[in-house]
Design a protein around this motif. Structure first.
Motif, PDB file in Angstrom:
ATOM      1  N   THR A  15       0.837  -1.208   0.000  1.00 38.25           N
ATOM      2  CA  THR A  15       0.000   0.000   0.000  1.00 38.25           C
ATOM      3  C   THR A  15       0.867   1.251   0.000  1.00 38.25           C
ATOM      4  O   THR A  15       0.592   2.222  -0.724  1.00 38.25           O
ATOM      5  N   ALA A  16       1.923   1.243   0.800  1.00 39.58           N
ATOM      6  CA  ALA A  16       2.835   2.389   0.837  1.00 39.58           C
ATOM      7  C   ALA A  16       3.466   2.623  -0.528  1.00 39.58           C
ATOM      8  O   ALA A  16       3.563   3.768  -1.004  1.00 39.58           O
ATOM      9  N   ALA A  20       2.876   5.922  -2.839  1.00 41.70           N
ATOM     10  CA  ALA A  20       4.038   6.741  -3.191  1.00 41.70           C
ATOM     11  C   ALA A  20       4.155   6.888  -4.699  1.00 41.70           C
ATOM     12  O   ALA A  20       4.548   7.955  -5.196  1.00 41.70           O
ATOM     13  N   CYS A  21       3.818   5.828  -5.433  1.00 45.11           N
ATOM     14  CA  CYS A  21       3.831   5.917  -6.897  1.00 45.11           C
ATOM     15  C   CYS A  21       2.869   6.987  -7.398  1.00 45.11           C
ATOM     16  O   CYS A  21       3.100   7.591  -8.452  1.00 45.11           O
ATOM     17  N   ASP A  22       1.804   7.211  -6.631  1.00 43.94           N
ATOM     18  CA  ASP A  22       0.818   8.222  -7.015  1.00 43.94           C
ATOM     19  C   ASP A  22       1.195   9.620  -6.546  1.00 43.94           C
ATOM     20  O   ASP A  22       0.422  10.566  -6.728  1.00 43.94           O
ATOM     21  N   GLY A  23       2.342   9.744  -5.908  1.00 39.03           N
ATOM     22  CA  GLY A  23       2.824  11.065  -5.514  1.00 39.03           C
ATOM     23  C   GLY A  23       2.525  11.476  -4.093  1.00 39.03           C
ATOM     24  O   GLY A  23       2.831  12.616  -3.701  1.00 39.03           O
ATOM     25  N   LEU A 393      -5.763  -1.179  -5.895  1.00 41.39           N
ATOM     26  CA  LEU A 393      -7.171  -0.795  -5.905  1.00 41.39           C
ATOM     27  C   LEU A 393      -7.447   0.294  -4.880  1.00 41.39           C
ATOM     28  O   LEU A 393      -8.180   1.258  -5.157  1.00 41.39           O
ATOM     29  N   LEU A 394      -6.862   0.166  -3.680  1.00 40.31           N
ATOM     30  CA  LEU A 394      -7.074   1.191  -2.661  1.00 40.31           C
ATOM     31  C   LEU A 394      -6.479   2.520  -3.104  1.00 40.31           C
ATOM     32  O   LEU A 394      -7.094   3.581  -2.929  1.00 40.31           O
ATOM     33  N   ALA A 395      -5.289   2.481  -3.689  1.00 38.20           N
ATOM     34  CA  ALA A 395      -4.667   3.721  -4.161  1.00 38.20           C
ATOM     35  C   ALA A 395      -5.531   4.389  -5.217  1.00 38.20           C
ATOM     36  O   ALA A 395      -5.695   5.623  -5.217  1.00 38.20           O
TER      37      ALA A 395
END
Length: 415
Positions: A15-16, A20-23, A393-395
């Protein structure tokens, strides 16, 4: 956003990484001194097909009362089990017979396929060997054994996965080391089956997340979570830590934190065992994964080791190992693959750990209903198999991005 994650198991780390990939700016809080030290430490390793993982869902083989009763039940109530554990067990049996059982299984199957695709993609990006083995056999001693995994085979076929019924001779061609002294009628073969080292992947992903700016704070037990604004109270610290959002990925600790916020998540610690043995002779060891559906035991190849997994216990039991369960694991390994592993005490790693499980076997993913608090927890025996898909999915949900699948079956308010 500044996002705090509670729990540094495989689900929390994945999840982390995705956030993080999403900024997002991400900090992970873990009560242990290292990552992947609890349920992720010595998982069975099974990735796919995820629904064939023993104890993956309440609706699999639910008609078999021998799981709960008899001289040697597969599901044991141990010292420390009280009213809460018996109530959870009743809910588990009820979920297996509910009208929603088929819907839950279908959702878990879809999440398993999606997660496997994501895990494979990340593994290729990280360019790391995670001790992957391919192919899975469900061993059938009698015609009735297939009942132990119903209705999974047809559900997998309906989703486009290959599940073949084969005879004993063909099974031994696929796994040449299978003992010829054990009665075997045949097997179900999943050529797309897969197993890998969960803890190794978790450590690799942790370093990848750190390169994206994720901070890990160890020996940090979160005592409470507050909202308006979102804060976390860490044991031993006077000042709460601020965040824009909190994601709970800490298994039973997640349920305890939610309880203080007024949300009851009916999660139980279902303890299981694994034996990890060094390879003795490659020609006598499994090449992929085999499952004994009668005893719900798996034997999986992981690089130069063989890992045997089984057992399901409710109640803490004081952390004591159950000799009969361990003997079943030893007997399964030496019986099906004699000479394949080094079984001397110095060569065996024994692990007993809790799998935080919700009654229907499905995790809770998505908004908690409490402002700024999100959930990705309760994956039970399938944490490794579902981690990467759940995290992505959560991100996407936090970002308001298009979803690869619906998450209604994983709502925290379904109970």
């Amino acid at each position: 956003m500044e996002i705090a994650i509670v729990g540094a198991g495989i689900v929390g780390i994945a999840t982390a990484y995705e956030l993080a990939c999403d900024g997002h700016r991400v900090t992970v809080y873990e009560q242990r001194s290292a990552a992947a030290e609890e349920a992720s430490f010595a998982s069975s390793g099974l990735l796919a097909p995820s629904l064939l993982i023993p104890w993956a869902a309440a609706g699999v083989g639910a008609a078999s009362t021998s799981l709960l009763w008899g001289r040697q039940p597969a599901f044991r109530m141990v010292r420390g089990a009280g009213r809460a554990e018996y109530a959870w067990l009743w809910s588990w049996r009820k979920a297996a017979r509910s009208a929603n059982a088929a819907t839950t299984l279908a959702a878990l199957e879809q999440l398993g396929r999606y997660s496997l695709e994501r895990t494979r993609k990340l593994s290729a990006e990280f360019d790391v060997d995670i001790e992957t083995s391919h192919g899975m056999l469900v061993l059938l001693r009698t015609k009735n054994d297939i009942r132990k995994i119903q209705p999974v085979p047809q559900l997998l076929r309906d989703s486009g996965q290959t599940i073949e019924e084969i005879d004993a001779d063909t099974a031994r061609l696929i796994e040449p080391a299978l003992s010829g002294d054990v009665a075997l009628l045949g097997a179900l073969h999943a050529p797309g089956g897969e197993s890998a080292n969960c803890r190794l992947f978790a450590q690799v992903m942790r370093y990848a997340a750190q390169e994206l700016g994720v901070s890990f704070v160890f020996n940090a037990r979160v005592e409470s979570v507050s909202t308006h604004p979102a804060t976390l109270q860490i044991a031993g610290e006077q000042t709460p830590r601020r965040a824009d959002a909190v994601v709970l990925c800490a298994g039973l600790a997640s349920a305890a934190l939610l309880q203080r916020l007024g949300l009851h998540l009916p999660m139980a610690a279902v303890h299981g065992y694994t034996l990890s043995a060094a390879l003795r002779e490659d020609l006598h060891a499994p090449q992929g994964t085999v499952i004994d559906p009668v005893h719900r035991i798996t034997i999986a190849r992981q690089g130069q080791r063989v890992r045997v997994s089984g057992g399901a216990e409710l109640g803490h039991g004081g952390g004591e190992h159950h000799p009969d369960t361990l003997q079943k694991l030893y007997s399964a390994l030496s019986g099906w693959f004699p000479g394949g592993a080094q079984l001397s005490p110095q060569k065996i790693q024994i692990w007993r750990g809790a799998r935080p499980t919700l009654p229907d076997g499905a995790p809770a993913i998505g908004p908690s209903g409490i402002p700024s608090v999100w959930l990705n927890t309760g994956h039970g025996a399938s944490g490794w198999a579902l981690a990467c898909g759940s995290a992505r999915l959560l991100a996407n949900q936090i970002a308001g991005a298009p979803m690869a699948m619906a998450l209604e079956a994983f709502s925290a308010h379904r109970f």
